[in-house]
Design a protein around this motif. Structure first.
Motif, PDB file in Angstrom:
ATOM      1  N   LYS A 137     -21.459  59.798 -76.809  1.00 31.43           N
ATOM      2  CA  LYS A 137     -21.988  59.192 -78.029  1.00 31.43           C
ATOM      3  C   LYS A 137     -22.548  60.229 -78.999  1.00 31.43           C
ATOM      4  CE  LYS A 137     -23.921  55.242 -80.008  1.00 31.43           C
ATOM      5  NZ  LYS A 137     -25.100  55.862 -80.680  1.00 31.43           N
ATOM      6  N   ALA A 138     -23.165  61.310 -78.450  1.00 30.43           N
ATOM      7  CA  ALA A 138     -23.742  62.328 -79.325  1.00 30.43           C
ATOM      8  C   ALA A 138     -22.678  62.948 -80.228  1.00 30.43           C
ATOM      9  CB  ALA A 138     -24.427  63.404 -78.497  1.00 30.43           C
ATOM     10  N   LEU A 139     -21.450  62.954 -79.752  1.00 30.14           N
ATOM     11  CA  LEU A 139     -20.378  63.522 -80.573  1.00 30.14           C
ATOM     12  C   LEU A 139     -20.135  62.689 -81.819  1.00 30.14           C
ATOM     13  CD1 LEU A 139     -17.883  64.596 -77.796  1.00 30.14           C
ATOM     14  CD2 LEU A 139     -19.245  66.080 -79.266  1.00 30.14           C
ATOM     15  N   SER A 140     -20.490  61.410 -81.753  1.00 30.24           N
ATOM     16  CA  SER A 140     -20.285  60.571 -82.937  1.00 30.24           C
ATOM     17  C   SER A 140     -21.224  61.013 -84.062  1.00 30.24           C
ATOM     18  CB  SER A 140     -20.495  59.105 -82.600  1.00 30.24           C
ATOM     19  OG  SER A 140     -21.857  58.838 -82.365  1.00 30.24           O
ATOM     20  N   ASP A 141     -22.315  61.721 -83.705  1.00 27.18           N
ATOM     21  CA  ASP A 141     -23.203  62.243 -84.748  1.00 27.18           C
ATOM     22  C   ASP A 141     -22.477  63.256 -85.626  1.00 27.18           C
ATOM     23  OD1 ASP A 141     -25.365  60.735 -83.980  1.00 27.18           O
ATOM     24  OD2 ASP A 141     -26.210  62.278 -82.680  1.00 27.18           O
TER      25      ASP A 141
ATOM     26  N   SER B  24     -38.386  72.841 -87.400  1.00 26.74           N
ATOM     27  CA  SER B  24     -37.789  72.596 -86.093  1.00 26.74           C
ATOM     28  C   SER B  24     -36.328  72.203 -86.258  1.00 26.74           C
ATOM     29  CB  SER B  24     -38.545  71.496 -85.366  1.00 26.74           C
ATOM     30  OG  SER B  24     -38.302  70.267 -86.012  1.00 26.74           O
ATOM     31  N   PRO B  25     -35.474  72.699 -85.376  1.00 25.40           N
ATOM     32  CA  PRO B  25     -34.036  72.455 -85.506  1.00 25.40           C
ATOM     33  C   PRO B  25     -33.760  70.976 -85.362  1.00 25.40           C
ATOM     34  CG  PRO B  25     -34.521  73.313 -83.335  1.00 25.40           C
ATOM     35  CD  PRO B  25     -35.797  73.357 -84.104  1.00 25.40           C
ATOM     36  N   ASP B  26     -32.938  70.426 -86.229  1.00 25.19           N
ATOM     37  CA  ASP B  26     -32.665  69.008 -86.116  1.00 25.19           C
ATOM     38  C   ASP B  26     -31.544  68.774 -85.109  1.00 25.19           C
ATOM     39  OD1 ASP B  26     -30.302  69.547 -87.335  1.00 25.19           O
ATOM     40  OD2 ASP B  26     -30.810  68.580 -89.236  1.00 25.19           O
ATOM     41  N   LYS B  27     -31.230  67.508 -84.932  1.00 26.90           N
ATOM     42  CA  LYS B  27     -30.248  67.110 -83.933  1.00 26.90           C
ATOM     43  C   LYS B  27     -28.920  67.830 -84.139  1.00 26.90           C
ATOM     44  CE  LYS B  27     -29.532  62.621 -83.941  1.00 26.90           C
ATOM     45  NZ  LYS B  27     -29.189  61.209 -83.581  1.00 26.90           N
ATOM     46  N   LEU B  28     -28.466  67.880 -85.387  1.00 24.11           N
ATOM     47  CA  LEU B  28     -27.171  68.510 -85.661  1.00 24.11           C
ATOM     48  C   LEU B  28     -27.191  69.991 -85.319  1.00 24.11           C
ATOM     49  CD1 LEU B  28     -25.959  66.853 -88.978  1.00 24.11           C
ATOM     50  CD2 LEU B  28     -24.963  66.634 -86.699  1.00 24.11           C
ATOM     51  N   ASP B  29     -28.302  70.671 -85.609  1.00 21.96           N
ATOM     52  CA  ASP B  29     -28.420  72.076 -85.220  1.00 21.96           C
ATOM     53  C   ASP B  29     -28.123  72.227 -83.730  1.00 21.96           C
ATOM     54  OD1 ASP B  29     -29.483  72.203 -87.797  1.00 21.96           O
ATOM     55  OD2 ASP B  29     -30.908  73.765 -87.256  1.00 21.96           O
ATOM     56  N   LEU B  30     -28.799  71.393 -82.931  1.00 23.54           N
ATOM     57  CA  LEU B  30     -28.652  71.504 -81.476  1.00 23.54           C
ATOM     58  C   LEU B  30     -27.226  71.203 -81.039  1.00 23.54           C
ATOM     59  CD1 LEU B  30     -31.976  69.810 -80.294  1.00 23.54           C
ATOM     60  CD2 LEU B  30     -31.403  72.248 -80.310  1.00 23.54           C
TER      61      LEU B  30
ATOM     62  N   LEU C 161     -26.544  71.888 -73.189  1.00 24.11           N
ATOM     63  CA  LEU C 161     -25.804  70.655 -73.469  1.00 24.11           C
ATOM     64  C   LEU C 161     -26.714  69.432 -73.313  1.00 24.11           C
ATOM     65  CD1 LEU C 161     -22.464  71.571 -71.662  1.00 24.11           C
ATOM     66  CD2 LEU C 161     -22.771  71.223 -74.119  1.00 24.11           C
ATOM     67  N   GLU C 162     -27.627  69.500 -72.341  1.00 21.81           N
ATOM     68  CA  GLU C 162     -28.565  68.390 -72.157  1.00 21.81           C
ATOM     69  C   GLU C 162     -29.488  68.247 -73.369  1.00 21.81           C
ATOM     70  OE1 GLU C 162     -30.112  69.262 -67.990  1.00 21.81           O
ATOM     71  OE2 GLU C 162     -30.335  67.078 -68.095  1.00 21.81           O
ATOM     72  N   ARG C 163     -30.028  69.393 -73.849  1.00 20.40           N
ATOM     73  CA  ARG C 163     -30.944  69.340 -74.987  1.00 20.40           C
ATOM     74  C   ARG C 163     -30.235  68.781 -76.226  1.00 20.40           C
ATOM     75  NH1 ARG C 163     -32.675  74.493 -76.489  1.00 20.40           N
ATOM     76  NH2 ARG C 163     -31.864  75.343 -74.545  1.00 20.40           N
ATOM     77  N   ALA C 164     -28.931  69.040 -76.310  1.00 24.11           N
ATOM     78  CA  ALA C 164     -28.153  68.517 -77.437  1.00 24.11           C
ATOM     79  C   ALA C 164     -27.757  67.066 -77.202  1.00 24.11           C
ATOM     80  CB  ALA C 164     -26.919  69.376 -77.663  1.00 24.11           C
TER      81      ALA C 164
ATOM     82  N   PHE D  69     -24.303  71.297 -82.891  1.00 27.32           N
ATOM     83  CA  PHE D  69     -23.352  72.316 -83.340  1.00 27.32           C
ATOM     84  C   PHE D  69     -23.530  73.612 -82.545  1.00 27.32           C
ATOM     85  CE2 PHE D  69     -22.822  70.033 -87.564  1.00 27.32           C
ATOM     86  CZ  PHE D  69     -21.470  69.784 -87.376  1.00 27.32           C
ATOM     87  N   LYS D  70     -24.786  73.987 -82.305  1.00 32.19           N
ATOM     88  CA  LYS D  70     -25.032  75.221 -81.559  1.00 32.19           C
ATOM     89  C   LYS D  70     -24.492  75.104 -80.134  1.00 32.19           C
ATOM     90  CE  LYS D  70     -27.899  78.044 -82.841  1.00 32.19           C
ATOM     91  NZ  LYS D  70     -29.009  78.865 -83.341  1.00 32.19           N
ATOM     92  N   ALA D  71     -24.726  73.952 -79.518  1.00 31.42           N
ATOM     93  CA  ALA D  71     -24.220  73.741 -78.158  1.00 31.42           C
ATOM     94  C   ALA D  71     -22.698  73.867 -78.131  1.00 31.42           C
ATOM     95  CB  ALA D  71     -24.655  72.374 -77.640  1.00 31.42           C
TER      96      ALA D  71
END
Lengths: 116, 116
Positions: free
Chosen positions: A84-88, A11-17, A62-65, A19-21
């Motif tokens: 905050k997600a951008l800090s990832d 399953s795609p991890d957080k970063l996958d989602l 964008l929401e899923r990410a 970066f893809k977004a």
DNA sequence: GCAATACTAAACCAGTTAGTTTACAATATA
DNA sequence: TATATTGTAAACTAACTGGTTTAGTATTGC
């Protein structure tokens, strides 16, 4: 054939989602728009040269990410940025930061070597 | 239908290519591997649970994003990381950095408000 | 010169993505 | 109550993605 051409389904991890977004100009534009102030889906779609459903789908990506959150008030969906997600990805980048800074140092060293 | 369902064909910009390249765990693993030291395609493919052509394609994606460069010496392709391209997304992120730092400030403010 | 090595190329395949259109549901307003 | 507004859902399509396999091209080494 080892796996019949099927994709590996880890399953795609957080970063996958995330970066893809961010890999789509439209979605980066939406994010920038939302960095100014919250907006409804219609407001977001208006300058976008695409149908409302298309824009709505981009927002969902964008929401899923976890980069945007939406709240329905009456019939209007208000969307706002969740920076905050951008800090990832900033943290991911952190590992490499010293790396390209070193690279620049090397380049400077090379340049000043050339000057001699 | 306005455009027969075809994708918008504005050519992908640099950030599109970089974010898309990074949106895959395998490619991020390749990049990490190369941050240690340069390697051949075979060496890179070895721990990857996929065929050599598949690994080779991943490398090409990283090359197109300007994150990796390869040089052929004899029959071996030596690949190395080009960390400078990562500074592009760091710069993109820069616009939002103050943003999520502000967010953290607000959170802190909220927390210390709670303490009272 | 011949076999092994290190790739790339091409054809294929299934799943995903990014758009469309049409239809519908929920809410606001005249 | 009827109509307009704001969106989502579903079905469709073309292109893209990430893998495969098979075949072929250089290069190395015996």
């Amino acid at each position: 054939m080892q796996n019949n051409g099927k994709r590996c389904m880890t399953s795609p991890d957080k970063l996958d989602l995330i970066f893809k977004a961010l890999s789509d100009q439209t979605r980066r534009a939406l994010l920038k728009r939302l960095s100014d102030k919250p907006a409804s889906i219609s407001e977001l779609a208006l300058p976008l040269a695409m149908s409302l459903p298309a824009a709505s789908k981009h927002i969902k990506v964008l929401e899923r990410a976890n980069l945007v959150s939406c709240q329905k008030l009456g019939r209007v969906h208000y969307c706002k940025i969740k920076p905050k997600a951008l800090s990832d990805i900033d943290r991911w980048l952190g590992f490499y930061r010293s790396f390209w800074e070193d690279k620049l140092d090397h380049l400077e060293a090379f340049v000043s070597e050339e000057k001699k």
